[in-house]
Design an enzyme around this catalytic site. Sequence first.
Site, PDB file in Angstrom:
ATOM      1  N   ASN A  24      -8.169  -5.871  -0.475  1.00  0.00           N
ATOM      2  CA  ASN A  24      -8.277  -4.460  -0.095  1.00  0.00           C
ATOM      3  C   ASN A  24      -9.619  -3.933  -0.621  1.00  0.00           C
ATOM      4  O   ASN A  24      -9.776  -3.747  -1.815  1.00  0.00           O
ATOM      5  CB  ASN A  24      -7.106  -3.683  -0.724  1.00  0.00           C
ATOM      6  N   LYS A  37     -10.946  -1.060  -0.122  1.00  0.00           N
ATOM      7  CA  LYS A  37     -10.960   0.386  -0.365  1.00  0.00           C
ATOM      8  C   LYS A  37     -12.220   1.016   0.240  1.00  0.00           C
ATOM      9  O   LYS A  37     -12.667   0.593   1.303  1.00  0.00           O
ATOM     10  CB  LYS A  37     -10.845   0.682  -1.866  1.00  0.00           C
ATOM     11  N   HIS A  96      -0.294   2.604   0.550  1.00  0.00           N
ATOM     12  CA  HIS A  96      -0.946   2.248  -0.712  1.00  0.00           C
ATOM     13  C   HIS A  96      -0.808   3.410  -1.691  1.00  0.00           C
ATOM     14  O   HIS A  96      -0.831   4.579  -1.294  1.00  0.00           O
ATOM     15  CB  HIS A  96      -2.433   1.941  -0.451  1.00  0.00           C
ATOM     16  N   GLU A 155      -2.787   4.769  -3.660  1.00  0.00           N
ATOM     17  CA  GLU A 155      -3.887   5.756  -3.626  1.00  0.00           C
ATOM     18  C   GLU A 155      -3.671   6.742  -2.480  1.00  0.00           C
ATOM     19  O   GLU A 155      -3.985   7.924  -2.596  1.00  0.00           O
ATOM     20  CB  GLU A 155      -5.232   5.030  -3.511  1.00  0.00           C
ATOM     21  N   GLU A 212       3.227  -3.228  -5.952  1.00  0.00           N
ATOM     22  CA  GLU A 212       2.051  -2.893  -6.756  1.00  0.00           C
ATOM     23  C   GLU A 212       2.433  -1.817  -7.769  1.00  0.00           C
ATOM     24  O   GLU A 212       2.455  -0.622  -7.439  1.00  0.00           O
ATOM     25  CB  GLU A 212       0.940  -2.339  -5.864  1.00  0.00           C
ATOM     26  N   GLY A 241      -6.151  -1.291 -10.543  1.00  0.00           N
ATOM     27  CA  GLY A 241      -7.495  -0.909 -10.955  1.00  0.00           C
ATOM     28  C   GLY A 241      -7.625  -0.596 -12.446  1.00  0.00           C
ATOM     29  O   GLY A 241      -8.612  -0.029 -12.886  1.00  0.00           O
ATOM     30  N   SER A 250      -4.459  -5.614 -10.491  1.00  0.00           N
ATOM     31  CA  SER A 250      -5.365  -6.353 -11.370  1.00  0.00           C
ATOM     32  C   SER A 250      -5.169  -7.870 -11.299  1.00  0.00           C
ATOM     33  O   SER A 250      -5.193  -8.559 -12.331  1.00  0.00           O
ATOM     34  CB  SER A 250      -5.246  -5.844 -12.812  1.00  0.00           C
TER      35      SER A 250
HETATM   36  C1  PEP Z   1      -5.079  -2.532  -4.821  1.00  0.00           C
HETATM   37  O1  PEP Z   1      -5.935  -1.718  -4.566  1.00  0.00           O
HETATM   38  O2  PEP Z   1      -4.158  -2.712  -4.024  1.00  0.00           O
HETATM   39  C2  PEP Z   1      -5.162  -3.268  -6.078  1.00  0.00           C
HETATM   40  C3  PEP Z   1      -4.168  -4.059  -6.409  1.00  0.00           C
HETATM   41  O3  PEP Z   1      -6.292  -3.079  -6.841  1.00  0.00           O
HETATM   42  P1  PEP Z   1      -6.735  -3.948  -8.132  1.00  0.00           P
HETATM   43  O4  PEP Z   1      -6.584  -5.396  -7.784  1.00  0.00           O
HETATM   44  O5  PEP Z   1      -8.163  -3.547  -8.391  1.00  0.00           O
HETATM   45  O6  PEP Z   1      -5.814  -3.565  -9.255  1.00  0.00           O
END
Ligand code: PEP
Length: 263
Positions: free
Chosen positions: A15, A17, A101, A103, A173, A179, A219
Amino acid sequence: MKSGGASRQPLIAGNWKMYKTAGEGAEFIRALASSLGRLADRQVIVAPAFVGLAHAVEAAKGSGIGVAAQDVFWEKEGPYTGEVSAAMLADLGVKAVIIGHSERRRLFGETDTGVKNKVRATLDCGLLPIVCVGETEGEREEGRTEEVLARQIHTGLAAVRPEEAAQVVIAYEPVWAIGTGKTATPETAEEAMAFVRGQVAARLGESAARTVRILYGGSVRPDNVDMLMDQPDIDGALVGGASLALESFVRIVRFQRRRGSDG
Ligand code: PEP
């Protein structure tokens, strides 16, 4: 329920973003394709911003790498300034859509009902929905993780038919791991993901729950992907930060499992 993962093809999705211009994305995909070669036993998807989708599809041609959008609107067409329909994405050659997601839920008011409508519209256009669920840190501390996941799954998948389970991907997630550099331990992730699979069984039946693919996100990095992928209910990863650099993403795609393929 027993996971029985023999027939679920692993999926690693990046992803991006709001990073990478269209040109940078296309260049990345060409480099990724030449580093990976053809991978028969796993699926790879990258999700650029809307403006990079056409370039990305072109760059990915013949490579086996799929291109996903990061969002979609559920209506077919109409006076919805700024929105993009699933049919428009399918027409470009996009194969998947990230939906719900955290976000988008946190910053742009995405709701479980919106997720449900987007999942239906995505399936109706032959695209693969990657449906994101996950609890916040506060919800976990209050002992509400299962309540939150159950609500997100039951509403988000309310318009999915049991026989469509193979065309649906869920990404667990935990919001506190996105992040932040804080990864759920493989055991914590597995516990939540087994619960998610159980909720899919409750909603769509046991056979659908055995078929649906569930990714872990939060992460994921080259140094933790193998441990995570060893868990029986983890069918792949949704990767944010570590999907932006070629070397780390290639290493993640090349994860190795010590467990057998039957979970
Ligand atoms: C994401 O944006 O779905 C995500 C898991 O980000 P990160 O791997 O940076 O934690």
